[in-house]
Structures are given as structure tokens and as C-alpha cells.
Scaffold this motif. Structure first.
Motif, PDB file in Angstrom:
ATOM      1  N   TYR A 134       0.977  -4.211 -54.420  1.00 62.31           N
ATOM      2  CA  TYR A 134       1.236  -4.261 -55.863  1.00 62.31           C
ATOM      3  C   TYR A 134       2.075  -3.062 -56.301  1.00 62.31           C
ATOM      4  CZ  TYR A 134       0.570  -4.929 -60.846  1.00 62.31           C
ATOM      5  OH  TYR A 134       0.795  -5.141 -62.181  1.00 62.31           O
ATOM      6  N   ALA A 135       1.835  -1.908 -55.668  1.00 64.43           N
ATOM      7  CA  ALA A 135       2.658  -0.729 -55.976  1.00 64.43           C
ATOM      8  C   ALA A 135       4.129  -1.010 -55.683  1.00 64.43           C
ATOM      9  CB  ALA A 135       2.164   0.475 -55.174  1.00 64.43           C
ATOM     10  N   VAL A 136       4.402  -1.722 -54.569  1.00 63.07           N
ATOM     11  CA  VAL A 136       5.780  -2.098 -54.245  1.00 63.07           C
ATOM     12  C   VAL A 136       6.323  -3.050 -55.298  1.00 63.07           C
ATOM     13  CG1 VAL A 136       7.264  -3.233 -52.544  1.00 63.07           C
ATOM     14  CG2 VAL A 136       5.415  -1.742 -51.781  1.00 63.07           C
ATOM     15  N   ASP A 137       5.493  -3.981 -55.755  1.00 64.10           N
ATOM     16  CA  ASP A 137       5.923  -4.949 -56.767  1.00 64.10           C
ATOM     17  C   ASP A 137       6.442  -4.265 -58.030  1.00 64.10           C
ATOM     18  OD1 ASP A 137       5.233  -6.974 -55.081  1.00 64.10           O
ATOM     19  OD2 ASP A 137       3.356  -7.495 -56.090  1.00 64.10           O
ATOM     20  N   VAL A 138       5.805  -3.152 -58.402  1.00 63.91           N
ATOM     21  CA  VAL A 138       6.210  -2.475 -59.644  1.00 63.91           C
ATOM     22  C   VAL A 138       7.123  -1.281 -59.380  1.00 63.91           C
ATOM     23  CG1 VAL A 138       4.192  -3.241 -60.928  1.00 63.91           C
ATOM     24  CG2 VAL A 138       4.084  -1.070 -59.693  1.00 63.91           C
ATOM     25  N   GLY A 139       7.558  -1.105 -58.117  1.00 67.30           N
ATOM     26  CA  GLY A 139       8.607  -0.142 -57.844  1.00 67.30           C
ATOM     27  C   GLY A 139       8.215   1.130 -57.141  1.00 67.30           C
ATOM     28  N   ALA A 140       7.011   1.218 -56.554  1.00 70.62           N
ATOM     29  CA  ALA A 140       6.582   2.442 -55.866  1.00 70.62           C
ATOM     30  C   ALA A 140       6.353   2.146 -54.387  1.00 70.62           C
ATOM     31  CB  ALA A 140       5.298   2.982 -56.505  1.00 70.62           C
ATOM     32  N   THR A 141       7.008   2.898 -53.525  1.00 68.36           N
ATOM     33  CA  THR A 141       6.894   2.685 -52.083  1.00 68.36           C
ATOM     34  C   THR A 141       5.855   3.595 -51.433  1.00 68.36           C
ATOM     35  OG1 THR A 141       9.240   2.115 -52.047  1.00 68.36           O
ATOM     36  CG2 THR A 141       8.198   2.553 -49.929  1.00 68.36           C
ATOM     37  N   THR A 142       5.760   4.833 -51.878  1.00 70.70           N
ATOM     38  CA  THR A 142       4.871   5.814 -51.246  1.00 70.70           C
ATOM     39  C   THR A 142       3.412   5.364 -51.209  1.00 70.70           C
ATOM     40  OG1 THR A 142       6.361   7.608 -51.853  1.00 70.70           O
ATOM     41  CG2 THR A 142       4.106   8.218 -51.259  1.00 70.70           C
ATOM     42  N   PRO A 143       2.828   4.883 -52.328  1.00 68.51           N
ATOM     43  CA  PRO A 143       1.422   4.447 -52.265  1.00 68.51           C
ATOM     44  C   PRO A 143       1.191   3.327 -51.262  1.00 68.51           C
ATOM     45  CG  PRO A 143       2.128   4.680 -54.540  1.00 68.51           C
ATOM     46  CD  PRO A 143       3.358   4.793 -53.700  1.00 68.51           C
ATOM     47  N   PHE A 144       2.167   2.429 -51.119  1.00 66.41           N
ATOM     48  CA  PHE A 144       2.033   1.338 -50.152  1.00 66.41           C
ATOM     49  C   PHE A 144       1.924   1.883 -48.733  1.00 66.41           C
ATOM     50  CE2 PHE A 144       4.428  -1.312 -47.108  1.00 66.41           C
ATOM     51  CZ  PHE A 144       3.542  -2.378 -47.014  1.00 66.41           C
ATOM     52  N   LEU A 145       2.837   2.775 -48.359  1.00 63.90           N
ATOM     53  CA  LEU A 145       2.817   3.339 -47.008  1.00 63.90           C
ATOM     54  C   LEU A 145       1.539   4.143 -46.784  1.00 63.90           C
ATOM     55  CD1 LEU A 145       6.538   4.547 -46.841  1.00 63.90           C
ATOM     56  CD2 LEU A 145       5.571   2.482 -45.818  1.00 63.90           C
ATOM     57  N   TRP A 146       1.101   4.846 -47.797  1.00 66.97           N
ATOM     58  CA  TRP A 146      -0.104   5.668 -47.688  1.00 66.97           C
ATOM     59  C   TRP A 146      -1.337   4.790 -47.504  1.00 66.97           C
ATOM     60  CZ3 TRP A 146      -4.392   6.696 -50.967  1.00 66.97           C
ATOM     61  CH2 TRP A 146      -5.087   7.866 -50.653  1.00 66.97           C
ATOM     62  N   LEU A 147      -1.418   3.698 -48.270  1.00 67.58           N
ATOM     63  CA  LEU A 147      -2.577   2.807 -48.170  1.00 67.58           C
ATOM     64  C   LEU A 147      -2.575   2.017 -46.871  1.00 67.58           C
ATOM     65  CD1 LEU A 147      -2.963   1.560 -51.836  1.00 67.58           C
ATOM     66  CD2 LEU A 147      -4.693   2.729 -50.493  1.00 67.58           C
ATOM     67  N   MET A 148      -1.398   1.668 -46.349  1.00 73.87           N
ATOM     68  CA  MET A 148      -1.351   0.983 -45.067  1.00 73.87           C
ATOM     69  C   MET A 148      -1.881   1.892 -43.951  1.00 73.87           C
ATOM     70  SD  MET A 148      -0.451  -2.051 -45.630  1.00 73.87           S
ATOM     71  CE  MET A 148      -1.340  -1.822 -47.170  1.00 73.87           C
ATOM     72  N   LYS A 149      -1.623   3.181 -44.078  1.00 68.14           N
ATOM     73  CA  LYS A 149      -2.162   4.134 -43.101  1.00 68.14           C
ATOM     74  C   LYS A 149      -3.684   4.168 -43.188  1.00 68.14           C
ATOM     75  CE  LYS A 149      -2.383   9.064 -42.069  1.00 68.14           C
ATOM     76  NZ  LYS A 149      -2.016  10.426 -42.521  1.00 68.14           N
ATOM     77  N   GLU A 150      -4.224   4.202 -44.419  1.00 73.64           N
ATOM     78  CA  GLU A 150      -5.679   4.227 -44.594  1.00 73.64           C
ATOM     79  C   GLU A 150      -6.318   2.917 -44.155  1.00 73.64           C
ATOM     80  OE1 GLU A 150      -7.291   6.989 -45.306  1.00 73.64           O
ATOM     81  OE2 GLU A 150      -5.309   7.894 -45.309  1.00 73.64           O
ATOM     82  N   ARG A 151      -5.627   1.816 -44.393  1.00 72.68           N
ATOM     83  CA  ARG A 151      -6.145   0.498 -43.976  1.00 72.68           C
ATOM     84  C   ARG A 151      -6.230   0.400 -42.465  1.00 72.68           C
ATOM     85  NH1 ARG A 151      -2.924  -4.211 -43.027  1.00 72.68           N
ATOM     86  NH2 ARG A 151      -4.153  -6.132 -43.041  1.00 72.68           N
ATOM     87  N   GLU A 152      -5.352   1.110 -41.785  1.00 72.16           N
ATOM     88  CA  GLU A 152      -5.327   1.056 -40.325  1.00 72.16           C
ATOM     89  C   GLU A 152      -6.638   1.537 -39.719  1.00 72.16           C
ATOM     90  OE1 GLU A 152      -3.642  -0.004 -36.762  1.00 72.16           O
ATOM     91  OE2 GLU A 152      -2.861  -0.351 -38.782  1.00 72.16           O
TER      92      GLU A 152
END
Length: 398
Positions: A134-152
Motif C-alpha cells: 500500500y505504501a508503494v500504491d501511494v508513492g513510498a518505496t522505502t517502507p515496502f522494502l523495509w517491511l519485506m525484510k521484516e516479513r522475511e
């Protein structure tokens, strides 16, 4: 008119200023469209007048497959519906079949606590990908990459249990594929210690970010009564202000024995039921899931310890033959109410194969409210609204 003669300036009126309506397709090639979702959008300039969702074809055909498989063989196909929350789907399906067979009370407590433990881990992973994308949907890339790391971290724990990263086939009818690996409880406790400060960072980095708030507050407001009328469930319903969680309402499995709260939308930065509230509730649910996991680990390490004679598959019958009846069971998946309707026909020769299995998929029902939410919004806000639904097309197109 001569070359040097100037024409009079055009006089603009309300009629000449009115733009013409335009019809175009949004998705599935658009990076913010989920899976094969295509939106037929009618706009008047930048204003969205009407949206018609077309769910496309993922060729899942789950309900038709179920008519040719026995109850145990159906579980891998359930994994492929909401494939980012497979443990939750397996848990609800297994509980439904067990209740239909009248064997709920026979399931060992250790099995139930392990089931809830892995389901809540998967709930966190599902919400992380929902908030991150959703962060990517509204224009933010950093939170997406950060959360994918935590999801891992969660995916590695679940892979350690089942051998798979997404499609687990771990929760079986009557038990589990296998007991927890040695040392899993300790690693899970370590993860919880790691997770708590990261959730605080997430709140500062994204949820309370000024730009994120301005892009999501007062956008896509879903009034409570409208949510009820559309059959919306899960986070979307709770974000509109209603404390309705099937883990509390129906008290299935061992959820009655653990303590957790039901977060709801409160309109803190905008209007109750807007896009911000939906993401805020998902974020709060990650905290509540961590509480549940902590309590499950406490029970598994103190009261329901592993023993040598513990067989996680002890109650699995060789052939599952339920009574000739219609039966419905529901549970709370990360997307909302996931329900399975079973029908057994006395004339059906194969008694261990369901005559009919119908799924009440939350993503499918929640998507139905999109035309209402999208009416008379800005085109840029339509992307924010679609992302806030957190749908999974594997669950929509079954």
C-alpha cells in the motif's frame, strides 16, 4: 479575415468548461493493480464518475477441483487461494471439517496452540505485505522494502516448520503435518523481541508520516452502515468502527483462552472508515497477533510441552466420511470472514469427496464495495482506495 486582423477572445461558459466523460481501463498492467484486476473507469476530467471491477481469470477453479478430491487432498488447493495467508485458510478449513465430523473436542491442546501460533505468524506476514504494498500504491518505496525484510523473518520461521515459504500444507484435518522443530519456540521468542521495536519504527516511518496521512486521511470513507449492507468483513469492517472479530465472536479453537483486543477505526487523523483507518487497524492487529503468539509460546513451553508419545496426526481418519448434511463454518482470516459451505449428497457414490464445496471469500465480498467508494473521487485517490482494500485475486477469482 486578414493576416493582421485579430479574432475576438473565446468566451468560456459553464457549458464549454464541462469536460467530456472518458472511459478507459486501469490495470491489469498498472503496477498498483492487484493480480489480474481490471477496472473499467469512467472519468470526467480528473473526477471518477463510475468504476466497474472485472476480476479476470487466474484459473484457480478451487470449488470445481474440490468436487473430485477427498477432504484431505483439498488442503493444498486452499493454500492457493489467499496465498500470502495460507496457514489461516488451512486452519479454518480443518476446523470446519473437524466440527462437521464431531471431533473438535478430541483435538489435543498442543495441536490447537501450534495452529493458532502459526496462523498468527502468518497474519503478521499478510498485514506486512498489505501495508508495504500500500505504501508503494501511494508513492513510498522505502517502507515496502523495509517491511519485506521484516516479513522475511516470519517466512523463514514458517518454512522451518513446513518446508515451504508460501503454500504450507501444514495444518491437517485432525492434527498437523508434524510437531514444531526442536528449538522453534526459542527462535520465535527471539523474533518477538526483535519485532516490538520494529513496530514502533513502522508507526513513525509510515503510519504517522505527514505525507502518508495527507494521502490517506478522509479518502475512501466507508460508513459503518454501508459496510454492513455490502457484507464487508475483517479489517475494513473494523476500520469503520465495529468491533467484530470472529476469533472473539465465535470463539473457535483456543482463542477464548488467550487475551487480545480488537482494534477499530476511530478517525484519529481524518474520518472513521477512511484509508488511513484501514491501515492503522492492520498495524494494530500486528501488535495484537504478537500478544497471542507470546501467550501460545508460554503455553507450549510450560503446560503443553512436547512429549515423545505425541503424534500430531493421531486423529486423522483414513477416509473422511461426514454425515449427509449441509454444513457451514467460518473463521477470521487476515482479509475478513472466510467461510466454507459443505454439502454431502446421499446419492453421491464417493462418500469421502464433497458433493459441493462453496467458499465465502472475504476479498471477493470486500471488492464489491469499490464502486461505492470510488464514486466522485479523484483519479489519483482511486489507486489509494483500491490498495486499502487489501484484496488477493487468488481468493477473488476462485
Amino acid at each position: 479575415m486578414s493576416f493582421h486582423q485579430q479574432s475576438e477572445p473565446t468566451k468560456y461558459t459553464s457549458e464549454t468548461l464541462k469536460s467530456e466523460e472518458m472511459l478507459f481501463n486501469l490495470g491489469p498492467q498498472h503496477p498498483s493493480m492487484h493480480g489480474v484486476l481490471r477496472l473499467e473507469v469512467i472519468t470526467d476530467g480528473e473526477i471518477v464518475r463510475e468504476v466497474v471491477p472485472h476480476i479476470g481469470y487466474l484459473h484457480r477453479c478451487f470449488e470445481k477441483h474440490a468436487e473430485s478430491l477427498n477432504y484431505a487432498q483439498i488442503i493444498p488447493y486452499i493454500d492457493r487461494m489467499d496465498y500470502v495467508a495460507s496457514m489461516n485458510s488451512e486452519h479454518i478449513y480443518a476446523l470446519g471439517v473437524e466440527k462437521m465430523l464431531g471431533m473438535t473436542e478430541k483435538i489435543p491442546k498442543r495441536v490447537e496452540y501450534i495452529r493458532v501460533l502459526v496462523a498468527e505468524l502468518n497474519r503478521i506476514a499478510s498485514h506486512f505485505i498489505g501495508i508495504g504494498t500500500y505504501a508503494v500504491d501511494v508513492g513510498a518505496t522505502t517502507p515496502f522494502l523495509w517491511l519485506m525484510k521484516e516479513r522475511e523473518y516470519v517466512l523463514r520461521l514458517l518454512e522451518w516448520i513446513s518446508g515451504s515459504r508460501l503454500l504450507y500444507n501444514y495444518i491437517w484435518i485432525g492434527g498437523l503435518y508434524y510437531d514444531l522443530p526442536l528449538g522453534f519456540e526459542e527462535k520465535c521468542i527471539e523474533y518477538l523481541k526483535h519485532l516490538k521495536p520494529k513496530l514502533d519504527d513502522l508507526e513513525n516511518l509510515l503510519i504517522n508520516n505527514r505525507i502518508f496521512v495527507s494521502r490517506t486521511a478522509n479518502i475512501g470513507v466507508l460508513p459503518l452502515q454501508t459496510a454492513i449492507n455490502y457484507g464487508v468483513t475483517g479489517v475494513m469492517l473494523r476500520a469503520s468502527g465495529l468491533k467484530w472479530d470472529l476469533r472473539k465472536v465465535d470463539k473457535y479453537s483456543i482463542y477464548e483462552e488467550v487475551d487480545f483486543d480488537i482494534p477499530t477505526g476511530e478517525g484519529k487523523v481524518g474520518t472513521t472508515g477512511d484509508c488511513w483507518d484501514r491501515n492503522f487497524v492492520r498495524f494494530q492487529e500486528c501488535k495484537e497477533s504478537s500478544k497471542i503468539i507470546e501467550q501460545c509460546l508460554d503455553k507450549l513451553t510450560k503446560e503443553h510441552k512436547r512429549t515423545r508419545d505425541f503424534d500430531p496426526q493421531a486423529l486423522v481418519p483414513r477416509r473422511i466420511k461426514p454425515p449427509q448434511t449441509d454444513f457451514y463454518f467460518r473463521g477470521e482470516s487476515p482479509k475478513g470472514e472466510l467461510g466454507f459451505f459443505f454439502r454431502q449428497n446421499p446419492k453421491h457414490k464417493k462418500g469421502d469427496i464433497p458433493f459441493r464445496l462453496k467458499v465465502r471469500a472475504p476479498s471477493f465480498c470486500n471488492l464489491s464495495v469499490l464502486p461505492y467508494l470510488a464514486q466522485n473521487t479523484l483519479l489519483s485517490d482511486l489507486i489509494a482506495i483500491v490498495g486499502s482494500l487489501d484484496i488477493n485475486l487468488g481468493e477473488v477469482d476462485r
